[in-house]
Scaffold this motif. Structure first.
Motif, PDB file in Angstrom:
ATOM      1  N   ALA A 160       0.921  -1.346   0.175  1.00 20.43           N
ATOM      2  CA  ALA A 160       0.442  -0.147  -0.141  1.00 20.43           C
ATOM      3  C   ALA A 160       0.772   1.142  -0.534  1.00 20.43           C
ATOM      4  N   ALA A 161       1.766   1.351  -0.320  1.00 17.21           N
ATOM      5  CA  ALA A 161       3.110   1.992   0.155  1.00 17.21           C
ATOM      6  C   ALA A 161       2.838   2.945  -0.931  1.00 17.21           C
ATOM      7  N   PRO A 162       2.917   4.708  -0.934  1.00 18.35           N
ATOM      8  CA  PRO A 162       3.045   5.355  -2.767  1.00 18.35           C
ATOM      9  C   PRO A 162       3.669   4.678  -3.216  1.00 18.35           C
ATOM     10  N   ILE A 163       5.184   4.283  -3.204  1.00 20.92           N
ATOM     11  CA  ILE A 163       6.749   4.232  -3.831  1.00 20.92           C
ATOM     12  C   ILE A 163       7.442   3.409  -3.568  1.00 20.92           C
ATOM     13  N   LEU A 164       7.526   2.548  -4.217  1.00 20.24           N
ATOM     14  CA  LEU A 164       8.439   1.476  -3.534  1.00 20.24           C
ATOM     15  C   LEU A 164       9.676   1.838  -4.816  1.00 20.24           C
ATOM     16  N   VAL A 165      10.858   1.606  -4.212  1.00 17.74           N
ATOM     17  CA  VAL A 165      12.476   2.033  -4.467  1.00 17.74           C
ATOM     18  C   VAL A 165      13.310   0.484  -4.072  1.00 17.74           C
ATOM     19  N   TYR A 166      13.550   0.019  -5.661  1.00 22.99           N
ATOM     20  CA  TYR A 166      14.889  -0.385  -5.663  1.00 22.99           C
ATOM     21  C   TYR A 166      15.677  -0.419  -6.312  1.00 22.99           C
TER      22      TYR A 166
END
Length: 227
Positions: A160-166
């Motif tokens: 549900a997090a707005p943005i996931l960063v990889y």
């Protein structure tokens, strides 16, 4: 006087960069598209960096960026990227060009670039790019996304997090809050690559701009991994 000269040099450097952006031939934007395709393919081919299927299936937009040292004297971080959004029928938009800069992950020792994939779980975030620069981790919450090796960390809160960063920068763990600089629409690049007067809204959410052959491999690959 010394301060004035430094400021003048900085201004001159940025002015030169802007002129270079305006004058880039279409083939250079083709190279950028191909570079972003290579980045996402390399992520998915690596056991250490692969994005889990559950995360990809939940994605409403995907941003791929390549950021690098743009200035020899000042070490300014700059870069480029692409964004694609999932449309209401489940299909993916054509890739739109982005500018990107100031990745707070920093550059790895001995390297000169930072490759990052952002999974946007809210398609409205893409619309915020219409208004100018979007600061990831400031204008919307961003956390480090879980990798395939960390599937036990995938839960409803993370999805549900707005943005996931990889990113290929090491030392982050799933769920850690991060800030990674800014992204913005590259309208100059979009017009040059697609040979159109349309901007980001029409490219991402309309049907007036055709998918170019050079962008088709990236478009097909995103559709394949997000099923």
């Amino acid at each position: 006087m010394k301060r004035f000269l430094i400021l003048a040099l900085i201004a001159f450097s940025f002015a030169g960069a802007l002129r270079a952006e305006r004058s880039m031939p279409r083939k250079d934007y083709v190279t950028r598209i191909e570079s972003c395709e290579a980045i996402i393919r390399e992520f998915q081919a690596s056991a250490d960096y692969q994005i889990p299927q559950a995360v990809l299936q939940n994605a409403q937009a995907i941003v791929i960026t390549n950021q690098f040292k743009a200035g020899f004297l000042f070490g300014v971080k700059d870069g480029y990227g692409v964004i694609m959004v999932r449309r209401p029928d489940g299909s993916w938009s054509i890739p739109a060009m982005l500018s990107a800069g100031e990745a707070s992950f920093g550059l790895q020792i001995g390297a000169n670039s930072v490759e990052t994939v952002y999974i946007l779980n809210d398609v409205d975030i893409a619309r915020r790019l219409y208004k100018g620069r979007f600061n990831i981790g400031v204008d919307a919450a961003a956390i480090a996304g879980p990798r395939v090796a960390e599937t036990t960390k995938i839960n409803r809160e993370i999805l549900a997090a707005p943005i996931l960063v990889y990113t290929k920068k090491t030392g982050l763990f799933a769920g850690a809050t991060v800030k990674t600089g800014w992204i913005a629409a590259n309208n100059v690049g979009n017009r040059a690559f697609y040979e159109t007067r349309y901007g980001l809204p029409e490219i991402l959410f309309g049907d007036w701009v055709a998918l170019q052959p050079e962008a088709e491999p990236l478009h097909q690959y995103i559709a394949q991994i997000t099923q």
